[in-house]
Design an enzyme around this catalytic site. Sequence first.
Site, PDB file in Angstrom:
ATOM      1  N   LYS A  63       0.850  -1.191   0.000  1.00  0.00           N
ATOM      2  CA  LYS A  63       0.000   0.000   0.000  1.00  0.00           C
ATOM      3  C   LYS A  63       0.886   1.241   0.000  1.00  0.00           C
ATOM      4  O   LYS A  63       1.938   1.247   0.648  1.00  0.00           O
ATOM      5  CB  LYS A  63      -0.894  -0.051   1.250  1.00  0.00           C
ATOM      6  CG  LYS A  63      -1.985   0.991   1.340  1.00  0.00           C
ATOM      7  CD  LYS A  63      -2.855   0.723   2.573  1.00  0.00           C
ATOM      8  CE  LYS A  63      -3.918   1.750   2.793  1.00  0.00           C
ATOM      9  NZ  LYS A  63      -4.789   1.458   3.958  1.00  0.00           N
ATOM     10  N   SER A 104      -9.765   1.508   3.054  1.00  0.00           N
ATOM     11  CA  SER A 104      -8.905   2.331   2.243  1.00  0.00           C
ATOM     12  C   SER A 104      -7.855   1.552   1.436  1.00  0.00           C
ATOM     13  O   SER A 104      -7.320   2.077   0.464  1.00  0.00           O
ATOM     14  CB  SER A 104      -8.171   3.333   3.141  1.00  0.00           C
ATOM     15  OG  SER A 104      -7.330   2.667   4.058  1.00  0.00           O
ATOM     16  N   SER A 144     -10.188  -1.135   7.100  1.00  0.00           N
ATOM     17  CA  SER A 144      -9.580  -0.811   5.803  1.00  0.00           C
ATOM     18  C   SER A 144      -8.873  -1.955   5.091  1.00  0.00           C
ATOM     19  O   SER A 144      -8.481  -1.821   3.932  1.00  0.00           O
ATOM     20  CB  SER A 144      -8.581   0.334   5.964  1.00  0.00           C
ATOM     21  OG  SER A 144      -9.242   1.557   5.989  1.00  0.00           O
TER      22      SER A 144
END
Lengths: 486, 96
Positions: free
Chosen positions: A66, A141, A165
């Site tokens: 990420k 996210s 997330s």
Amino acid sequence: MYVDKSIDEIRTSLDNQEVTGKQLFKEAIDKAKEMQPIYNSFVTILDEYQQTKGKTVLNEIPYALKDNFSTKNILTTGSSNILKNYVPVYDATAYRKLKEAGAVLVGKTVLDELAMGGTGTTAHTGIVRNPWDKTRLIGGSSAGSAAAVALGIVPFALGSDTGDSIRKPASFGGVVGFKPTYGRISRYGLFAFASSLDHVGTFTRNVKDTAYVVDVLKGQDEKDMTTLPDDSISYVDMLENEIKGKKLFYIKEACDIENYSDSSDEELLETLKNFHDKLDQLRKIGFEIEGVSIDKNLLNAIYPAYMTISCAEATSNNANLTGIQFGPRGEGKSINDIMFDARTKGFSELIKRRFILGSYILQKENQEKLFLNAGRIRRMIVDKINELFQTYDGMIMPTSGGIAPKFGDKTDQLSDRYLILENHMAIGNFGGFPSITIPSGFVNHMPIGINLTGRVKEDGEVLNMAYKMEEILGMKNIVAKGEKHV
Amino acid sequence: MITKEKLKDYAGKLMFDMDDKEYETLQQEFEIILKQMDLIEKMEGIKEVEPMTFPFPLTHVKWRKDEVTEELTKEEILQNTEAIDKDQVRVPKVVE
């Protein structure tokens, strides 16, 4: 194609010299580039293969990270305009450990700006599409990491989880998403969102792969004082342990179908039906599962308490983003004007709203009613779950009350509807409990998931139970076909 | 009801601005969360609970000595800075 296989299968192919690490890297980046125009999983796709010499099962295995993990000399944007050119000067511990283990980074994945969001639609490089249906979001996210694993670009990816997330996008993408116990994996080098709730975790396509990756990542880190000492246990070695007699509970107020008798939401009803059908199957292999009641007022308080705590912490954590030391310089005649301009242009609407909420919550006159009351709710719900964990080994819940929404159907705007099924996973962050989402079936051709949460520090037990469940749920190693670039 | 002016003031303290429509959305959000927090305040026994700030107590943490173990070079520190002047971050004059 190898990269859409399990880590065990790829390892065997590498050991048998059917394929090399370099070929795997090329396969992964070729597929990433092919899918990128439609799904937009990546901020950066690397182009240079680095030979690795790790001594672990992950040696030469490609993965994605990420874009809120600090990677020295590799662009790391947090998917925000305010960091769009930022190149870190140090490595996050999780990244360093994977490098030392021999795993090969193929790219940095898109997130909701600075990890504050649940839709995968607020990144500065555009929206992330769901590999199972490009008209739907994948959630956030950690949107790009979920999509990259679901598309079979990499066998695993790292994400971060502050409210859900990792676990929510895992469910919407048909992959396994795991958030271990708070402190199990170092947060050093992870861009902080809400420090008391932030966790590093994983996406994989099966539970054994999760255990492989977490075995490499776990352990105390002197650069993160909240990390837990390594318990010297291999989670992979615990997977086959006996689960007969393990006791699980679900929250009746959120899961009993009769609570929704006036609902016309067929996807919700189908999701709950799937959940209860799967519970029956899990009972047959030895799990003892029953519903328990929790005060609905307390359940309804989870989301506002989560918003209050996370926005307050985020406001403070992101005060360093000024465009002075790093980030695009703003325009103006004074330092204040420059910072004002940089922050006005650098942040998108959603996180500005969250920062203002956070700032309001932290004003002296509001702290008692807002910030401290949210902390009280946090303790009340965590105490309740810990009390239940004296009787039960885990909590089992549908990850979400439905499938991935279409773009436009879900926003991150605060709602006055109390949606316990959508918000219960923050419990895992409140208490730091290990929590995993496993795909459990399809509704309207879209994957759904089941979430299992266990006692603090019992990551091995949670993975053991999840591993046994996965065999029953019948969704192991699924890969979304994904449309090719046209 | 929190006024738009008040919200603009908070935004200013955080050193950014938004457009009118964004403030309207935020006003609606404030209304919702404050209503929800009102309900929370009325929950029985809430005042007797000690606020929780951390997932669980850490008992193994020991303070370490403050020792310099790693240092960044000047070049590394300035690597992401757009305005540099003689190895320093350049900003407008503060004192005229």
